[in-house]
Scaffold this motif. Structure first.
Motif, PDB file in Angstrom:
ATOM      1  N   LYS A 144       4.926  28.942 -31.994  1.00 52.45           N
ATOM      2  CA  LYS A 144       4.451  28.903 -30.612  1.00 52.45           C
ATOM      3  C   LYS A 144       4.715  27.502 -30.081  1.00 52.45           C
ATOM      4  CE  LYS A 144      -0.255  27.657 -31.766  1.00 52.45           C
ATOM      5  NZ  LYS A 144      -1.651  27.854 -31.655  1.00 52.45           N
ATOM      6  N   GLY A 145       4.551  27.350 -28.764  1.00 52.52           N
ATOM      7  CA  GLY A 145       4.730  26.033 -28.161  1.00 52.52           C
ATOM      8  C   GLY A 145       6.155  25.518 -28.285  1.00 52.52           C
ATOM      9  N   LEU A 146       6.279  24.179 -28.435  1.00 51.50           N
ATOM     10  CA  LEU A 146       7.602  23.557 -28.463  1.00 51.50           C
ATOM     11  C   LEU A 146       8.497  24.114 -29.575  1.00 51.50           C
ATOM     12  CD1 LEU A 146       9.611  21.506 -27.329  1.00 51.50           C
ATOM     13  CD2 LEU A 146       8.522  19.763 -28.770  1.00 51.50           C
ATOM     14  N   PRO A 147       8.012  24.283 -30.817  1.00 53.34           N
ATOM     15  CA  PRO A 147       8.909  24.847 -31.840  1.00 53.34           C
ATOM     16  C   PRO A 147       9.469  26.218 -31.452  1.00 53.34           C
ATOM     17  CG  PRO A 147       7.009  23.834 -32.885  1.00 53.34           C
ATOM     18  CD  PRO A 147       6.734  23.847 -31.397  1.00 53.34           C
ATOM     19  N   ALA A 148       8.664  27.060 -30.792  1.00 53.88           N
ATOM     20  CA  ALA A 148       9.149  28.372 -30.343  1.00 53.88           C
ATOM     21  C   ALA A 148      10.261  28.202 -29.306  1.00 53.88           C
ATOM     22  CB  ALA A 148       8.010  29.200 -29.767  1.00 53.88           C
ATOM     23  N   ILE A 149      10.098  27.248 -28.404  1.00 51.63           N
ATOM     24  CA  ILE A 149      11.122  26.984 -27.387  1.00 51.63           C
ATOM     25  C   ILE A 149      12.416  26.516 -28.043  1.00 51.63           C
ATOM     26  CG2 ILE A 149      11.766  25.401 -25.512  1.00 51.63           C
ATOM     27  CD1 ILE A 149       8.859  25.633 -24.511  1.00 51.63           C
ATOM     28  N   VAL A 150      12.300  25.582 -28.997  1.00 51.36           N
ATOM     29  CA  VAL A 150      13.491  25.042 -29.665  1.00 51.36           C
ATOM     30  C   VAL A 150      14.232  26.159 -30.412  1.00 51.36           C
ATOM     31  CG1 VAL A 150      14.354  23.373 -31.359  1.00 51.36           C
ATOM     32  CG2 VAL A 150      12.461  22.746 -29.846  1.00 51.36           C
ATOM     33  N   PHE A 151      13.486  27.003 -31.119  1.00 49.86           N
ATOM     34  CA  PHE A 151      14.125  28.124 -31.827  1.00 49.86           C
ATOM     35  C   PHE A 151      14.869  29.026 -30.856  1.00 49.86           C
ATOM     36  CE2 PHE A 151      12.336  27.024 -35.804  1.00 49.86           C
ATOM     37  CZ  PHE A 151      12.828  27.885 -36.769  1.00 49.86           C
ATOM     38  N   GLN A 152      14.256  29.349 -29.717  1.00 52.17           N
ATOM     39  CA  GLN A 152      14.912  30.228 -28.746  1.00 52.17           C
ATOM     40  C   GLN A 152      16.168  29.567 -28.177  1.00 52.17           C
ATOM     41  OE1 GLN A 152      11.880  32.560 -26.198  1.00 52.17           O
ATOM     42  NE2 GLN A 152      10.655  31.020 -27.266  1.00 52.17           N
ATOM     43  N   HIS A 153      16.117  28.263 -27.943  1.00 50.91           N
ATOM     44  CA  HIS A 153      17.273  27.518 -27.442  1.00 50.91           C
ATOM     45  C   HIS A 153      18.430  27.606 -28.447  1.00 50.91           C
ATOM     46  CE1 HIS A 153      19.036  23.861 -25.317  1.00 50.91           C
ATOM     47  NE2 HIS A 153      19.715  23.873 -26.451  1.00 50.91           N
ATOM     48  N   GLU A 154      18.120  27.365 -29.727  1.00 49.63           N
ATOM     49  CA  GLU A 154      19.178  27.379 -30.753  1.00 49.63           C
ATOM     50  C   GLU A 154      19.699  28.795 -31.006  1.00 49.63           C
ATOM     51  OE1 GLU A 154      20.478  24.591 -31.335  1.00 49.63           O
ATOM     52  OE2 GLU A 154      18.808  23.450 -30.509  1.00 49.63           O
ATOM     53  N   ILE A 155      18.816  29.795 -31.037  1.00 45.42           N
ATOM     54  CA  ILE A 155      19.269  31.175 -31.225  1.00 45.42           C
ATOM     55  C   ILE A 155      20.141  31.606 -30.045  1.00 45.42           C
ATOM     56  CG2 ILE A 155      18.503  33.594 -31.364  1.00 45.42           C
ATOM     57  CD1 ILE A 155      16.178  32.541 -33.194  1.00 45.42           C
ATOM     58  N   ASP A 156      19.814  31.137 -28.836  1.00 45.30           N
ATOM     59  CA  ASP A 156      20.690  31.397 -27.681  1.00 45.30           C
ATOM     60  C   ASP A 156      22.109  30.893 -27.955  1.00 45.30           C
ATOM     61  OD1 ASP A 156      18.956  32.764 -26.023  1.00 45.30           O
ATOM     62  OD2 ASP A 156      18.639  31.101 -24.625  1.00 45.30           O
ATOM     63  N   HIS A 157      22.233  29.695 -28.555  1.00 43.43           N
ATOM     64  CA  HIS A 157      23.570  29.178 -28.886  1.00 43.43           C
ATOM     65  C   HIS A 157      24.316  30.164 -29.788  1.00 43.43           C
ATOM     66  CE1 HIS A 157      23.890  25.279 -27.037  1.00 43.43           C
ATOM     67  NE2 HIS A 157      22.780  24.835 -27.589  1.00 43.43           N
ATOM     68  N   LEU A 158      23.605  30.803 -30.695  1.00 41.33           N
ATOM     69  CA  LEU A 158      24.240  31.752 -31.608  1.00 41.33           C
ATOM     70  C   LEU A 158      24.700  33.009 -30.875  1.00 41.33           C
ATOM     71  CD1 LEU A 158      21.790  31.429 -34.631  1.00 41.33           C
ATOM     72  CD2 LEU A 158      23.836  30.077 -34.129  1.00 41.33           C
ATOM     73  N   ASP A 159      24.115  33.236 -29.683  1.00 40.71           N
ATOM     74  CA  ASP A 159      24.480  34.398 -28.874  1.00 40.71           C
ATOM     75  C   ASP A 159      25.402  34.039 -27.706  1.00 40.71           C
ATOM     76  OD1 ASP A 159      22.951  36.105 -30.483  1.00 40.71           O
ATOM     77  OD2 ASP A 159      21.132  35.694 -29.330  1.00 40.71           O
ATOM     78  N   GLY A 160      25.878  32.802 -27.674  1.00 39.32           N
ATOM     79  CA  GLY A 160      26.789  32.380 -26.610  1.00 39.32           C
ATOM     80  C   GLY A 160      26.104  32.113 -25.281  1.00 39.32           C
ATOM     81  N   ILE A 161      24.794  31.794 -25.329  1.00 37.65           N
ATOM     82  CA  ILE A 161      24.015  31.570 -24.106  1.00 37.65           C
ATOM     83  C   ILE A 161      23.609  30.098 -24.032  1.00 37.65           C
ATOM     84  CG2 ILE A 161      21.857  32.162 -22.906  1.00 37.65           C
ATOM     85  CD1 ILE A 161      22.017  34.893 -24.462  1.00 37.65           C
ATOM     86  N   MET A 162      23.812  29.488 -22.874  1.00 41.02           N
ATOM     87  CA  MET A 162      23.397  28.098 -22.655  1.00 41.02           C
ATOM     88  C   MET A 162      22.027  28.111 -21.972  1.00 41.02           C
ATOM     89  SD  MET A 162      25.925  26.339 -23.893  1.00 41.02           S
ATOM     90  CE  MET A 162      25.912  24.674 -23.215  1.00 41.02           C
ATOM     91  N   PHE A 163      21.239  27.057 -22.177  1.00 42.50           N
ATOM     92  CA  PHE A 163      19.875  27.023 -21.621  1.00 42.50           C
ATOM     93  C   PHE A 163      19.872  27.198 -20.110  1.00 42.50           C
ATOM     94  CE2 PHE A 163      20.973  22.558 -21.144  1.00 42.50           C
ATOM     95  CZ  PHE A 163      20.323  22.165 -19.993  1.00 42.50           C
ATOM     96  N   TYR A 164      20.867  26.625 -19.432  1.00 41.55           N
ATOM     97  CA  TYR A 164      20.860  26.693 -17.964  1.00 41.55           C
ATOM     98  C   TYR A 164      21.202  28.085 -17.441  1.00 41.55           C
ATOM     99  CZ  TYR A 164      25.724  25.267 -18.965  1.00 41.55           C
ATOM    100  OH  TYR A 164      26.985  25.152 -19.486  1.00 41.55           O
TER     101      TYR A 164
END
Length: 184
Positions: A144-164
């Motif tokens: 939860k919190g910041l670690p959950a955000i960081v995980f979602q950001h990095e998993i997005d990279h694995l799916d070809g998705i940028m944060f913006y």
């Protein structure tokens, strides 16, 4: 050792394509790549090492960011209670998430993006991730919190998705519905 010159920048095609699953048990090459990801993140947070090697500080890094299109990521981040979340993972997958959302009030940044991108990035407030450690052990992590955000950001990279890609283009600072901000 990974340095800033190894990190590819936005616009590179590898950042926009879904990464391949890592065959398990992992090869020595894949293990070495994963180890280099966590080493970068840890070293980048040490001011002496970061300055010696010109590392931009980061709290997460995914293999596609070093032009390796495989599902590997590393996270080294402390939560609001001071608990360290340090993981180097193969094939991470979000298996459940909260309805409630969250976002960083200061916005997100990325080692592959050399510019400020203003706006809120809606994320799930709580997630459960299944993945494999560098030793091949399957683990389940609740975040939860910041670690959950960081995980979602990095998993997005694995799916070809940028944060913006998640930012509301018409109104970048529109508060996401049912979302609680996290100040960082």
């Amino acid at each position: 050792m990974i340095t800033m010159k190894d990190i590819i920048k936005e616009g590179h095609p590898t950042l926009k394509q879904p990464a391949a699953e890592v065959p398990l048990p992992a090869s020595e090459t894949d293990k070495a790549t994963l180890q280099s990801l966590i080493d970068y993140v840890i070293n980048s947070q040490n001011p002496d090492i970061a300055s010696q090697y010109g590392l931009r500080p980061g709290i997460g890094l995914a293999a596609p960011q070093i032009n390796v299109s495989k599902r590997m990521m590393a996270v080294h981040v402390t939560d609001e209670k001071g608990t360290l979340h340090s993981y180097a993972l193969f094939n991470p997958k979000i298996v459940s998430h909260s309805v409630e959302k969250t976002y960083l009030s200061s916005g997100e940044g990325c080692l592959s993006v050399d510019r400020e991108v203003p706006g809120y990035v809606p994320r799930y407030a709580r997630i459960t991730v299944k993945a494999f450690t560098i030793d091949g052990e399957e683990i389940k992590i609740r975040l939860k919190g910041l670690p959950a955000i960081v995980f979602q950001h990095e998993i997005d990279h694995l799916d070809g998705i940028m944060f913006y890609d998640h930012i509301n283009q018409q109104d970048p600072f529109k508060q996401p519905e049912d979302a609680t901000p996290i100040d960082r």
